[in-house]
Enzyme design. Structure first.
Site, PDB file in Angstrom:
ATOM      1  N   THR A  71       0.861  -1.181   0.000  1.00  0.00           N
ATOM      2  CA  THR A  71       0.000   0.000   0.000  1.00  0.00           C
ATOM      3  C   THR A  71       0.897   1.229   0.000  1.00  0.00           C
ATOM      4  OG1 THR A  71      -0.002   0.416   2.386  1.00  0.00           O
ATOM      5  CG2 THR A  71      -1.512  -1.263   1.597  1.00  0.00           C
ATOM      6  N   LYS A 110       7.045   3.718   1.308  1.00  0.00           N
ATOM      7  CA  LYS A 110       8.190   4.495   1.806  1.00  0.00           C
ATOM      8  C   LYS A 110       7.872   5.281   3.073  1.00  0.00           C
ATOM      9  CE  LYS A 110       8.328   6.276  -2.482  1.00  0.00           C
ATOM     10  NZ  LYS A 110       7.816   5.268  -3.362  1.00  0.00           N
ATOM     11  N   GLU A 139       1.588   9.214 -10.733  1.00  0.00           N
ATOM     12  CA  GLU A 139       0.502   8.942  -9.792  1.00  0.00           C
ATOM     13  C   GLU A 139      -0.773   9.502 -10.439  1.00  0.00           C
ATOM     14  OE1 GLU A 139       0.756   7.372  -6.787  1.00  0.00           O
ATOM     15  OE2 GLU A 139       2.825   7.009  -7.399  1.00  0.00           O
ATOM     16  N   ASP A 195       8.163  12.563  -3.386  1.00  0.00           N
ATOM     17  CA  ASP A 195       8.469  11.132  -3.491  1.00  0.00           C
ATOM     18  C   ASP A 195       9.989  10.920  -3.595  1.00  0.00           C
ATOM     19  OD1 ASP A 195       7.523   8.406  -3.970  1.00  0.00           O
ATOM     20  OD2 ASP A 195       8.435   8.698  -5.954  1.00  0.00           O
ATOM     21  N   LYS A 210      12.884   9.193  -0.942  1.00  0.00           N
ATOM     22  CA  LYS A 210      13.855   8.173  -1.355  1.00  0.00           C
ATOM     23  C   LYS A 210      15.276   8.565  -0.967  1.00  0.00           C
ATOM     24  CE  LYS A 210      11.098   6.532  -5.223  1.00  0.00           C
ATOM     25  NZ  LYS A 210      10.845   6.695  -6.646  1.00  0.00           N
TER      26      LYS A 210
END
Ligand code: ADP
Ligand code: ASP
Ligand code: MG
Length: 813
Positions: free
Chosen positions: A547, A571, A659, A670, A674
């Site tokens: 998810t 994440k 997205e 995003d 990372k």
């Protein structure tokens, strides 16, 4: 002469009796047949005598007799009148015993022995009449005339010398085919009734085999012999063809209920082979128990015993006091309390032992009396009794020579989170036992079984989230099954959940999961997960988070604490605050669980693994820069080729590169998550707020409103990007959305990169990271490849899942 014993499970109803008669008469060798009460009868007799109200007690008894009369009716035994008369007389005696028991001040255990053994009398009467009605000669023998026993009345031990005398004095007819005798019951030296302990008919049969110098003893039950684990707990348990007397004794002593622990002694004394056979599959060969066995497996079986109390005695008195242990164990022996396991600390400061829970109150009381002075003077700490414990044991002749078995056994138990409270390795070195809490038993049992006997390496998956990535993962797991099978690996999907509901089924891999999930009305909670885990059915249970939910990621520490491994593509947790980040790792290491998240950065690319190996081998990373967003790599690649920004975004959106709301990608958040995760891998203790983040969208551009409004206003920034790219071109460079970690600082934003930069060529959805380190300097080491999409992400998750499998250095059995 042969002796055969049939247990209550073989004599549950009339079909059971017919079947037993068939087995007996098919073997026309002269035999002694010992029988148990029909299944559940002994428990009913206990209930009967404990029932305070006479009417209810009589009613209970009447029902029991009716059940036996029905068996007689159904068997259509000729001349059953005499048999029913025997029943009637026994019923009257039992009612008289009930009256005597309830009016007496002291409990008469001889009377109780007569009551509890009534079931054995009933079944032996029935079988005797049935065999005769089939035309065979049969003699009914009252075992009380043959077996003399002493010790605690309800758990006596045979006196083989006295029994031999009694046996010789019997005048048994020499010309009958079969002698039928009730099990469980014996007489003491004064001729009063006593019992051989619960499940004791096996022992009766072994004593009779000893007395008549039988050439074989067969114990007939409801399973095809002795298995390497209780088949009711491990359905895939394997049958043991042959086992030594000592191993069988050790197994039975430690709870393998298939034979009573005292059964071996009398047959071992005379070297009589014992075979455990299945009355429901009489042609199965069964398990042979003999002095030596042909099967030299190092670990032969596991067994367990529940309802145990662990008692600890500690204090300075125990140090250097001669005879302290003798006082403890002497006191327990005087109260007829048998000790199942003892463990003593090497400092002699404490002694701890396991007893049956039902004995705990008496044991504590007796020990308090025995050590009253030492307790008062604080030379001993208060006696500690811990109820609701279980003992788990591995047994095998090979434990003596084989190294590392204890460590495998103990780590298999603790890998499931069970706390080992005491350990004992038998001085015979035929067994190793550990005491754990009852509620941990099933899961520990399965883990120990998997460690020693399951050649397959297994992982059971609980998949949370079944959108693109989750569904693709399920597909890959299903497709790879034959290949993994060939490598001895079994990966099974056991549960699938979406944000609303879940479905759990052990066969989820082979059925259509979508309709099942659609029909489900149950939502998944942590309590439910815990409950499933405690069922002990799952091997190497692993939660896979597919998810992007904050709610799911907030549960990570709890999942690990419960005992799940965790593999995640989400994440959120790894980029949350440092306290939570540390907390998750502490839970994983406290519970010896795996936590893998390779797909958090670069989808399926092996970035985190590689960095980890680099650090482990002593390299120092100075600087990382990377293109970590497949969607931005795609969009900027198009813009570089001259396509306006607005069109590039639309195209990426249509092709599923972004997205649903492209702003989630364009904002750079995003990518920021990372690079933060990467930096933390390198030991940096940084937060999201520490990142210098510049969105790809220009500052003065109004990006608010619905997705539609946003997409419509996008052409306003086309000019801005066209200018930026043409300027870069004149410098022989291009623009990339780069994340970097340099000198402890994190930066995410659009960056001009020259032709000689390792990231210059990265476009079309590719990801790349360039790592500058002591070993890789001045030319960096670069990992690049397709870094987005369901297939590569799912395959990265799959690879993490396979990392949870235990290593198998060698096979033990
Ligand atoms: P009976 O009524 O014939 O005396 P029991 O119920 O006393 O039968 O014993 C048979 C049962 O023992 C089996 O059904 C099985 O559940 C249990 N058992 C426990 N451990 C083992 C084992 N290692 N091998 C076979 N059976 C076992
Ligand atoms: N009927 C007795 C019991 O249930 C003895 C036996 O089954 O072996 O314990
Ligand atoms: Mg039994």
């Amino acid at each position: 002469m042969k002796v055969l014993k049939f247990g209550g499970s073989s004599l549950a109803d009339s079909a059971g009796f017919s079947n037993v008669a068939k087995i007996i008469t098919a073997r026309t060798t002269r035999s002694i047949i010992t029988v148990s009460a029909t299944a559940t009868t002994t428990d009913t007799l206990h209930l009967f005598i404990e029932t305070e109200d006479k009417f209810s007690a009589k009613e209970l008894l009447a029902k029991l007799f009716q059940r036996h009369k029905r068996i007689v009716d159904e068997l259509k035994i000729e001349g059953s009148g005499a048999l029913l008369e025997q029943f009637h007389q026994l019923e009257q005696i039992l009612i008289k015993h009930w009256e005597a028991h309830h009016s007496a001040d002291v409990i008469d255990q001889h009377l109780l022995s007569e009551v509890f053994s009534a079931g054995e009398y009933l079944s032996s009467y029935i079988l005797h009449a049935l065999i005769k009605s089939h035309g065979y000669s049969s003699h009914w023998l009252n075992s009380r005339d043959a077996i003399i026993a002493n010790g605690p009345t309800l758990e006596s031990k045979a006196d083989l010398v006295a029994s031999q005398k009694a046996w010789k004095a019997l005048s048994l007819p020499s010309n009958v085919h079969f002698i039928i005798a009730p099990g469980f019951i014996a007489s003491d030296e004064y001729g009063q009734a006593c019992l051989l302990g619960r499940n004791g008919s096996d022992y009766s049969a072994a004593i009779l085999a000893n007395l008549c110098d039988a050439n074989a003893l067969d114990i007939w039950t409801d399973v095809s012999g002795i298995y390497n684990a209780d088949p009711k707990k491990i359905p895939q348990a394997k049958l043991i063809n042959s086992i030594s007397y000592r191993e069988a004794m050790e197994l039975a002593h430690h709870g393998a209920g298939v034979i009573h622990p005292k059964t071996i002694g009398p047959v071992r004394q005379k070297g009589i082979p014992l075979t455990v056979k299945n009355s429901f599959a009489p042609d199965d060969p069964g398990t042979v128990i003999a002095p030596r066995c042909s099967n030299d497996a190092k670990v032969k079986a596991i067994s367990s015993q529940g309802r145990i109390s662990l008692v600890s005695i500690s204090g300075s008195y125990l140090c250097d006091t001669y005879g302290a242990a003798e006082r403890i164990f002497g006191c327990l022996a005087r109260h007829h309390i048998s000790i199942i396991l003892i463990s003593q600390s090497s400092s002699e400061y404490s002694v701890c032992f396991a007893i049956r829970q039902q004995d705990a109150a008496i044991a504590k009381h007796a020990l308090k009396e025995e050590f009253a002075r030492e307790l008062n003077q604080h030379q001993l700490d208060p006696i500690d009794t811990r109820p609701n414990r279980s003992i788990l044991t591995v047994v095998g002749q090979g434990l003596i020579q084989e190294k590392g078995i204890s460590s495998k056994f103990l780590s298999a138990i603790s890998s499931g989170g069970a706390n080992i409270e005491a350990i004992a390795q038998g001085s015979s070195e035929l067994s190793i036992s550990a005491v754990i809490e009852d509620n941990q038993l099933l899961s520990a049992y399965h883990r120990v079984y998997a460690e020693f006997f399951d050649r397959k390496r297994q992982v059971d998956l609980f998949i949370l989230g079944c959108g693109n990535v989750g569904a693709e993962l399920i597909r890959q797991v299903q497709t790879q099954r034959p290949y993994l099978d060939s490598k001895g690996i079994s990966a099974n999907v056991r549960l699938i959940a979406n944000s609303k509901y879940y479905c759990a089924d052990d066969a989820l891999d082979s059925i259509e999961w979508r309709p099942m999930l659609e029909q489900s009305k149950e939502s998944l909670s942590n309590e439910k997960l815990q409950q499933l885990l405690l069922s002990g059915r799952y091997v190497n249970p692993t939660i896979v988070d597919c998810t992007c939910s904050d709610e799911v990621s907030a549960n990570y520490a709890d999942y690990l604490d419960m005992g799940f491994n965790l593999v995640t593509a989400n994440k959120k947790a790894n980029s949350s605050d440092m306290d939570n980040y540390r907390n998750i790792r502490q839970s994983a290491s406290r519970r010896f669980r795996h936590f893998f998240y390779e797909t958090n950065v670069g989808a399926g690319l092996p970035i985190l693994k590689t960095l980890d190996s680099l650090l482990c081998s002593g390299d120092k990373v100075h600087n990382i820069s990377g293109i970590l967003s497949g969607s931005l790599s795609y969009i900027l690649g198009l813009v570089e080729e001259g396509i306006p920004m607005s069109q590039a975004v639309s195209q990426a959106k249509e092709q599923g590169f972004t997205e649903p709301d492209p702003r989630d990608d364009l904002s750079g958040m995003d990518v920021a998550r990372k690079i933060l995760i990467l930096a933390r891998e390198l030991g940096a203790e940084l937060e999201l707020e520490d990142i210098e983040l510049s969105s790809l969208l220009p500052k003065n551009f109004n990006s608010t409103g619905s997705i539609g409004q946003f997409m419509t206003s996008l052409p306003k920034i086309d000019e801005h990007f066209a200018t930026l790219f043409s300027k870069a071109k004149t410098d022989n460079a291009t623009l990339k959305y780069v994340a970097s970690f340099e000198n402890g600082r994190l930066h995410v934003g659009l960056q001009q990169v020259s032709q000689d930069h390792p990231l210059y060529d990265i476009k079309g959805g590719e990801n790349a990271i360039a790592v500058y380190s002591d070993y890789y300097s001045p030319i960096p080491f670069v990992i690049k490849g397709y870094g987005a999409g369901a297939s590569v992400t799912a395959s990265g998750i799959f690879s993490d899942i396979l990392q949870t499998l235990p290593h198998r250095e060698q096979e033990l059995a």
